[in-house]
Design a protein around this motif. Structure first.
Motif, PDB file in Angstrom:
ATOM      1  N   THR A  20     -17.891 -92.875 -34.765  1.00  0.00           N
ATOM      2  CA  THR A  20     -16.581 -92.229 -35.041  1.00  0.00           C
ATOM      3  C   THR A  20     -17.103 -91.463 -36.008  1.00  0.00           C
ATOM      4  OG1 THR A  20     -15.206 -93.194 -36.342  1.00  0.00           O
ATOM      5  CG2 THR A  20     -14.975 -93.239 -33.680  1.00  0.00           C
ATOM      6  N   GLY A  21     -16.291 -89.989 -35.921  1.00  0.00           N
ATOM      7  CA  GLY A  21     -16.840 -89.475 -37.388  1.00  0.00           C
ATOM      8  C   GLY A  21     -16.581 -89.877 -38.658  1.00  0.00           C
ATOM      9  N   ILE A  53     -10.992 -93.160 -36.355  1.00  0.00           N
ATOM     10  CA  ILE A  53     -10.257 -93.104 -35.122  1.00  0.00           C
ATOM     11  C   ILE A  53     -11.339 -93.447 -33.829  1.00  0.00           C
ATOM     12  CG2 ILE A  53      -9.844 -90.648 -34.681  1.00  0.00           C
ATOM     13  CD1 ILE A  53      -9.742 -89.855 -37.313  1.00  0.00           C
ATOM     14  N   GLU A  54     -11.399 -93.750 -33.445  1.00  0.00           N
ATOM     15  CA  GLU A  54     -11.915 -93.599 -31.986  1.00  0.00           C
ATOM     16  C   GLU A  54     -10.976 -93.141 -30.447  1.00  0.00           C
ATOM     17  OE1 GLU A  54     -14.995 -93.810 -30.218  1.00  0.00           O
ATOM     18  OE2 GLU A  54     -15.191 -95.833 -31.779  1.00  0.00           O
ATOM     19  N   LEU A  55     -11.808 -91.896 -30.640  1.00  0.00           N
ATOM     20  CA  LEU A  55     -11.008 -91.746 -29.219  1.00  0.00           C
ATOM     21  C   LEU A  55     -11.107 -92.504 -27.578  1.00  0.00           C
ATOM     22  CD1 LEU A  55     -10.658 -88.018 -29.886  1.00  0.00           C
ATOM     23  CD2 LEU A  55      -9.334 -89.369 -30.269  1.00  0.00           C
ATOM     24  N   GLN A  99     -11.120 -81.534 -25.149  1.00  0.00           N
ATOM     25  CA  GLN A  99     -11.442 -80.798 -24.346  1.00  0.00           C
ATOM     26  C   GLN A  99     -10.894 -79.878 -23.592  1.00  0.00           C
ATOM     27  OE1 GLN A  99     -14.449 -81.206 -25.192  1.00  0.00           O
ATOM     28  NE2 GLN A  99     -14.783 -78.888 -24.081  1.00  0.00           N
ATOM     29  N   LYS A 141      -8.795 -77.712 -26.397  1.00  0.00           N
ATOM     30  CA  LYS A 141      -9.520 -76.749 -26.950  1.00  0.00           C
ATOM     31  C   LYS A 141     -10.061 -75.721 -26.572  1.00  0.00           C
ATOM     32  CE  LYS A 141     -12.879 -79.640 -29.452  1.00  0.00           C
ATOM     33  NZ  LYS A 141     -14.537 -79.991 -29.823  1.00  0.00           N
ATOM     34  N   GLU A 142     -10.501 -75.746 -24.634  1.00  0.00           N
ATOM     35  CA  GLU A 142     -10.538 -74.201 -24.044  1.00  0.00           C
ATOM     36  C   GLU A 142      -9.189 -74.073 -23.573  1.00  0.00           C
ATOM     37  OE1 GLU A 142     -12.678 -76.405 -20.251  1.00  0.00           O
ATOM     38  OE2 GLU A 142     -14.334 -77.198 -22.380  1.00  0.00           O
ATOM     39  N   THR A 176     -12.687 -81.455 -37.211  1.00  0.00           N
ATOM     40  CA  THR A 176     -13.716 -82.739 -37.120  1.00  0.00           C
ATOM     41  C   THR A 176     -13.116 -83.540 -37.844  1.00  0.00           C
ATOM     42  OG1 THR A 176     -15.711 -81.933 -38.872  1.00  0.00           O
ATOM     43  CG2 THR A 176     -16.182 -81.102 -36.897  1.00  0.00           C
ATOM     44  N   GLY A 177     -13.736 -84.643 -37.905  1.00  0.00           N
ATOM     45  CA  GLY A 177     -13.703 -86.159 -38.261  1.00  0.00           C
ATOM     46  C   GLY A 177     -14.372 -86.011 -40.215  1.00  0.00           C
ATOM     47  N   LYS A 211     -11.787 -92.273 -22.981  1.00  0.00           N
ATOM     48  CA  LYS A 211     -12.396 -91.082 -22.528  1.00  0.00           C
ATOM     49  C   LYS A 211     -10.967 -89.752 -22.321  1.00  0.00           C
ATOM     50  CE  LYS A 211     -13.945 -90.450 -18.186  1.00  0.00           C
ATOM     51  NZ  LYS A 211     -14.831 -90.661 -16.586  1.00  0.00           N
ATOM     52  N   GLN A 257     -19.657 -87.512 -23.434  1.00  0.00           N
ATOM     53  CA  GLN A 257     -19.567 -88.174 -22.465  1.00  0.00           C
ATOM     54  C   GLN A 257     -20.418 -88.445 -21.779  1.00  0.00           C
ATOM     55  OE1 GLN A 257     -16.232 -88.074 -23.675  1.00  0.00           O
ATOM     56  NE2 GLN A 257     -16.005 -89.291 -21.686  1.00  0.00           N
ATOM     57  N   GLU A 280      -9.875 -87.830 -25.247  1.00  0.00           N
ATOM     58  CA  GLU A 280     -11.904 -86.801 -25.049  1.00  0.00           C
ATOM     59  C   GLU A 280     -11.680 -85.630 -24.593  1.00  0.00           C
ATOM     60  OE1 GLU A 280     -13.995 -86.650 -27.284  1.00  0.00           O
ATOM     61  OE2 GLU A 280     -15.115 -89.074 -27.735  1.00  0.00           O
TER      62      GLU A 280
END
Lengths: 212, 212
Positions: free
Chosen positions: A66-67, B4-6, B15, B18-19, B66-67, B8, A15, B11
């Motif tokens: 990307t992935g 897949i282009e995320l 995050q 995820k947390e 993941t990708g 900001k 990031q 993302e």
């Protein structure tokens, strides 16, 4: 190889570089209140996996990949040597009848034809043999060099070639297999075989998450 | 589909989930100081692309994919109907000689054999025809139903089947092509053909980033 699963710190670095790149390792460390040394493994993973690139005296920048794009890039880098099969070769003086028998015994779709010095002189596909078999001649009396596809009309590949280039050749030239060759003083020595079956297996491995 | 282009914000959402997941859309919005409505498109993209899953009355949670894993998952979902070719069929009373000629004219490696009701009764590969051609009989006088692989020993597939299952059949059974069939009262009607060439083309499309 395993899949790329980034940890929280790696996502943070990504990031930071996305927003501020090119940026030096020191500056990334500052922003995270960590030392440069602590970050070294994370930066190594991010560059090795292709998310970031590093340029000397410039810093890290985001590759924008990307992935999925990374996967396509990795597919493009796969080499023949990791997927090739064992070749079946016959001498150019063998009869068409014996060549057909060899094809059944060895259970392959393509035979490679060689001369006295084991140098590639031709290729025989099932299609070539089938064409010969509906002709008027006696199969046990015709040597294969009469009916084979011969050099220089043979598409070959080498161990280090990219598998995707081979796949494109197979499709464009409508052939089932390519010989994998080694260059020698006398000509091409056949060291492998790469087929549409190898390509189908590779595709299945991808869906099983086994390759990349 | 594109890659897949995320962005900001996506993302950031990833995050947060995820947390803190499972977490409701409202709680994600609170953390970002945004409204639930503003986030709707981003959450839609993240769930559609498989990064997040949503459960009613529970909230969003991270799938941990993941990708690359997502790509493998998507590969597994590709269906026969999007990759099949046109089938070439012949009647079961056609001679072996004529079948070989049809194979050359149509430039295919496999013929499907049908009865008077256009129902699948057999399959002819180049290998079957080659085997017949080294026999003692006259090719113009043997009908194909004598030498073909016949029902129920034929592996078939349907339009909705997964392409990866077909790829595995092609490898395990060592065959070049499967008929794509439609079930009717009288039996199987042949509607398509799927081959190792289709698989090789699919592989190339993947490396060109065209499929997923």
């Amino acid at each position: 190889m395993s899949t790329i699963e980034l940890n929280k710190r790696q996502e943070q670095i990504l990031q930071i570089v996305k927003e501020n790149g090119p940026i030096t390792g020191e500056h990334i460390a500052d922003r995270l209140n960590l030392t440069r040394a602590t970050l070294r493994p994370d930066l190594a993973i991010l560059t090795m996996s292709g998310f970031l690139e590093a340029r000397p005296r410039v810093g890290y920048f985001f590759t924008g990949k990307t992935g999925t794009q990374l996967l396509a890039d990795k597919l493009k880098k796969l080499q023949v040597k990791d997927f090739q099969s064992i070749p079946v070769v016959i001498h150019e003086n063998v009869s068409v009848y014996d060549a057909i028998c060899t094809m059944f015994l060895e259970d392959v779709g393509t035979l490679f034809v060689v001369d006295d010095h084991s140098i590639l002189t031709g290729v025989l596909s099932r299609k070539d043999l089938l064409r010969a078999s509906i002709g008027k001649q006696e199969l046990p009396s015709i040597p294969v060099h009469i009916i084979m596809t011969r050099m220089p009309n043979i598409t070959v590949c080498r161990k280090e070639d990219f598998i995707m280039d081979v796949a494109k050749h197979l499709i464009e030239k409508q052939i089932d297999a390519l010989p994998v060759i080694k260059d020698t003083d006398k000509g091409f020595e056949v060291v492998g075989r790469i087929t549409k079956t190898n390509m189908t297996k590779l595709l299945v491995s991808l869906s099983e998450n086994e390759i990349i």
